[in-house]
Design an enzyme around this catalytic site. Structure first.
Site, PDB file in Angstrom:
ATOM      1  N   ASN A   9     -73.218 -42.376 -50.923  1.00  0.00           N
ATOM      2  CA  ASN A   9     -71.960 -41.695 -50.632  1.00  0.00           C
ATOM      3  C   ASN A   9     -70.942 -41.727 -51.887  1.00  0.00           C
ATOM      4  O   ASN A   9     -70.071 -42.754 -51.857  1.00  0.00           O
ATOM      5  CB  ASN A   9     -71.374 -42.091 -49.285  1.00  0.00           C
ATOM      6  CG  ASN A   9     -69.796 -41.407 -49.171  1.00  0.00           C
ATOM      7  OD1 ASN A   9     -69.681 -40.297 -49.685  1.00  0.00           O
ATOM      8  ND2 ASN A   9     -69.098 -41.809 -48.025  1.00  0.00           N
ATOM      9  N   LYS A  11     -68.264 -40.260 -52.393  1.00  0.00           N
ATOM     10  CA  LYS A  11     -67.047 -39.867 -52.071  1.00  0.00           C
ATOM     11  C   LYS A  11     -66.428 -39.138 -53.100  1.00  0.00           C
ATOM     12  O   LYS A  11     -67.007 -38.222 -53.610  1.00  0.00           O
ATOM     13  CB  LYS A  11     -66.202 -41.413 -51.793  1.00  0.00           C
ATOM     14  CG  LYS A  11     -66.838 -42.386 -50.969  1.00  0.00           C
ATOM     15  CD  LYS A  11     -65.903 -43.427 -50.451  1.00  0.00           C
ATOM     16  CE  LYS A  11     -66.776 -44.427 -49.931  1.00  0.00           C
ATOM     17  NZ  LYS A  11     -66.129 -45.508 -49.065  1.00  0.00           N
ATOM     18  N   HIS A  97     -67.471 -39.391 -41.325  1.00  0.00           N
ATOM     19  CA  HIS A  97     -67.313 -40.435 -41.739  1.00  0.00           C
ATOM     20  C   HIS A  97     -65.887 -40.999 -41.531  1.00  0.00           C
ATOM     21  O   HIS A  97     -65.232 -40.272 -41.211  1.00  0.00           O
ATOM     22  CB  HIS A  97     -67.372 -40.403 -43.300  1.00  0.00           C
ATOM     23  CG  HIS A  97     -67.423 -41.396 -44.044  1.00  0.00           C
ATOM     24  ND1 HIS A  97     -66.205 -42.075 -44.558  1.00  0.00           N
ATOM     25  CD2 HIS A  97     -68.284 -42.197 -44.678  1.00  0.00           C
ATOM     26  CE1 HIS A  97     -66.485 -43.142 -45.058  1.00  0.00           C
ATOM     27  NE2 HIS A  97     -67.711 -43.183 -45.513  1.00  0.00           N
ATOM     28  N   GLU A  99     -63.695 -42.123 -43.085  1.00  0.00           N
ATOM     29  CA  GLU A  99     -62.521 -41.577 -43.909  1.00  0.00           C
ATOM     30  C   GLU A  99     -62.078 -40.285 -43.371  1.00  0.00           C
ATOM     31  O   GLU A  99     -60.957 -39.910 -43.369  1.00  0.00           O
ATOM     32  CB  GLU A  99     -62.727 -41.488 -45.285  1.00  0.00           C
ATOM     33  CG  GLU A  99     -62.908 -43.061 -45.894  1.00  0.00           C
ATOM     34  CD  GLU A  99     -63.916 -43.226 -46.959  1.00  0.00           C
ATOM     35  OE1 GLU A  99     -64.188 -42.527 -47.528  1.00  0.00           O
ATOM     36  OE2 GLU A  99     -64.318 -44.364 -47.163  1.00  0.00           O
ATOM     37  N   GLU A 169     -71.006 -47.533 -39.281  1.00  0.00           N
ATOM     38  CA  GLU A 169     -70.188 -48.327 -40.389  1.00  0.00           C
ATOM     39  C   GLU A 169     -68.818 -48.694 -39.855  1.00  0.00           C
ATOM     40  O   GLU A 169     -67.922 -48.056 -39.401  1.00  0.00           O
ATOM     41  CB  GLU A 169     -69.733 -47.167 -41.356  1.00  0.00           C
ATOM     42  CG  GLU A 169     -71.028 -46.276 -42.066  1.00  0.00           C
ATOM     43  CD  GLU A 169     -70.543 -45.435 -43.284  1.00  0.00           C
ATOM     44  OE1 GLU A 169     -71.223 -46.196 -44.415  1.00  0.00           O
ATOM     45  OE2 GLU A 169     -69.746 -45.022 -43.364  1.00  0.00           O
ATOM     46  N   GLY A 175     -65.630 -50.476 -47.935  1.00  0.00           N
ATOM     47  CA  GLY A 175     -64.965 -50.715 -49.264  1.00  0.00           C
ATOM     48  C   GLY A 175     -64.092 -51.814 -49.431  1.00  0.00           C
ATOM     49  O   GLY A 175     -63.135 -51.938 -50.255  1.00  0.00           O
ATOM     50  N   SER A 215     -70.021 -52.032 -47.641  1.00  0.00           N
ATOM     51  CA  SER A 215     -69.941 -53.035 -48.584  1.00  0.00           C
ATOM     52  C   SER A 215     -71.482 -53.612 -48.790  1.00  0.00           C
ATOM     53  O   SER A 215     -71.729 -54.668 -49.161  1.00  0.00           O
ATOM     54  CB  SER A 215     -69.099 -54.190 -48.503  1.00  0.00           C
ATOM     55  OG  SER A 215     -67.962 -53.660 -48.272  1.00  0.00           O
TER      56      SER A 215
HETATM   57  C1  PEP Z   1     -69.206 -45.608 -47.154  1.00  0.00           C
HETATM   58  O1  PEP Z   1     -68.612 -44.765 -48.018  1.00  0.00           O
HETATM   59  O2  PEP Z   1     -69.971 -44.911 -46.394  1.00  0.00           O
HETATM   60  C2  PEP Z   1     -69.222 -46.991 -47.311  1.00  0.00           C
HETATM   61  C3  PEP Z   1     -70.120 -47.763 -46.489  1.00  0.00           C
HETATM   62  O3  PEP Z   1     -68.539 -47.380 -48.584  1.00  0.00           O
HETATM   63  P1  PEP Z   1     -68.794 -49.110 -49.122  1.00  0.00           P
HETATM   64  O4  PEP Z   1     -70.250 -49.130 -49.375  1.00  0.00           O
HETATM   65  O5  PEP Z   1     -68.138 -49.029 -50.289  1.00  0.00           O
HETATM   66  O6  PEP Z   1     -68.229 -50.060 -48.224  1.00  0.00           O
END
Ligand code: PEP
Length: 253
Positions: A9, A11, A97, A99, A169, A175, A215
Site C-alpha cells: 500500500n 498510500k 482502509h 485511513e 490492520e 505506521g 508495521s
Molecule cells: C497500511 O498502510 O496498510 C499499513 C499497514 O501501513 P504500515 O505498514 O506502514 O504500518
C-alpha cells in the site's frame, strides 16, 4: 491452499519517477512467485496504468487501487469509479482502509456498497478491518472487528466470499512501528475466520485470505506470516523500500 499475498500500500507517496524505479526494481529482482502466492501493488491512481503496463507479463503480480467511490458515474467531483478502474484492468481495490475510515469518515454501510460495486465490475475488494488502541485496551477488539466484518460483508453470498481477501490492520500498529505480535495477529485472524465460518461454513472460510497489516517489515514478516491464519500482509511504509518489500515477498508461506 488459499492464496498467500504480499500487498504493497503505497498510500499517497512517490513521484512518477520514483514509481517507475520501484516497479522496475521489483521486476528486476526476479522473485519466484509460486501459483499459491500473489504480489499486489496498490499504487496511487495516476500510476495505475503504468503499473498495469509494466507488470502485464510478470507472473503473480497484480495491481490494486487504494479506493473507489460507491457510485458508478456522475457528479462526484474528485472521485474515481469502479467502472473506470475496470476499464483499465485493475485487479483489486482496497476498501475501508483505516485511513479512509478515520480521516474521511467512511463507515461500514458505505463500505458494503463499495464492496458491491467492485463485485459488479469484476474487481476484487481487499476489505480492511481493525480496532483502534482504546478498543484494544478495553479488550473489546473481537466484538469491534466482528461488527466491521458483519456490517461490511454479511450481505454477500457464499460464492462471492470464496477466495475473498480481508486485511486485519490494528490501527495502533499502522505506521507506528508498533507491530502486533505474531500471536496477537493469529488470535484475531482465527477469530475473523470463525466469524466467517459461522455464517458461510468452514469450507468457504478456509478459502479466504486474511492478511495482517501494521508495521510489517523484512525483520518480522516471516514470524507473522508463519502463523496458520495469517496469509501474508498489507504493507505500508516498508513497501516503499525495494530491499524491504522484496524480503517481505520472500517471507510468504
Ligand atoms: C497500511 O498502510 O496498510 C499499513 C499497514 O501501513 P504500515 O505498514 O506502514 O504500518
Amino acid at each position: 491452499m488459499r492464496k498467500q499475498i504480499a500487498a504493497a500500500n503505497w498510500k499517497m507517496n512517490c513521484t512518477l519517477q520514483q514509481a517507475k524505479e520501484l516497479i522496475d526494481g521489483l521486476i528486476n529482482e526476479n522473485i519466484r512467485i509460486s501459483p499459491d502466492q500473489e504480489v499486489i501493488l496498490a499504487v496511487p491512481f495516476p500510476y495505475l496504468m503504468l503499473a498495469k503496463e509494466k507488470l502485464k507479463n510478470i507472473n503473480g503480480f497484480k495491481v490494486a487501487a487504494q479506493n473507489c467511490y460507491s457510485q458508478t458515474s456522475g457528479a462526484f467531483t474528485g472521485e474515481v469509479s469502479a467502472v473506470m478502474l475496470q476499464s483499465i484492468g485493475v485487479d483489486y481495490v482496497i476498501i475501508g482502509h483505516s485511513e479512509r475510515r478515520e480521516i474521511f469518515g467512511e463507515q461500514n454501510k458505505m463500505l458494503s456498497e463499495k464492496v458491491n460495486i467492485c463485485f459488479g465490475h469484476g474487481i476484487k475488494p481487499i476489505y480492511c478491518c481493525g480496532e483502534p488502541l482504546q478498543i484494544r485496551e478495553n479488550e473489546t477488539q473481537n466484538e469491534f472487528v466482528s461488527a466491521q466484518i458483519k456490517e461490511g460483508l454479511f450481505h454477500l453470498n457464499s460464492s462471492q466470499l470464496e477466495n475473498f481477501v480481508i486485511a486485519y490492520e490494528p490501527i495502533w500498529a499502522i505506521g507506528t512501528g508498533k507491530t502486533a505480535t505474531a500471536d496477537q495477529a493469529q488470535e484475531m485472524q482465527a477469530h475473523i475466520r470463525n466469524v466467517l465460518a459461522e455464517k458461510y461454513g468452514n469450507e468457504v472460510a478456509e478459502t479466504i485470505s486474511i492478511l495482517y497489516g501494521g508495521s510489517v517489515k523484512a525483520g518480522n514478516a516471516k514470524g507473522i506470516f508463519g502463523k496458520p491464519d495469517v496469509d501474508g500482509g498489507l504493507v505500508g511504509g516498508a513497501s516503499l523500500n525495494l530491499a524491504e518489500f522484496s524480503a517481505i515477498i520472500k517471507s510468504l508461506k
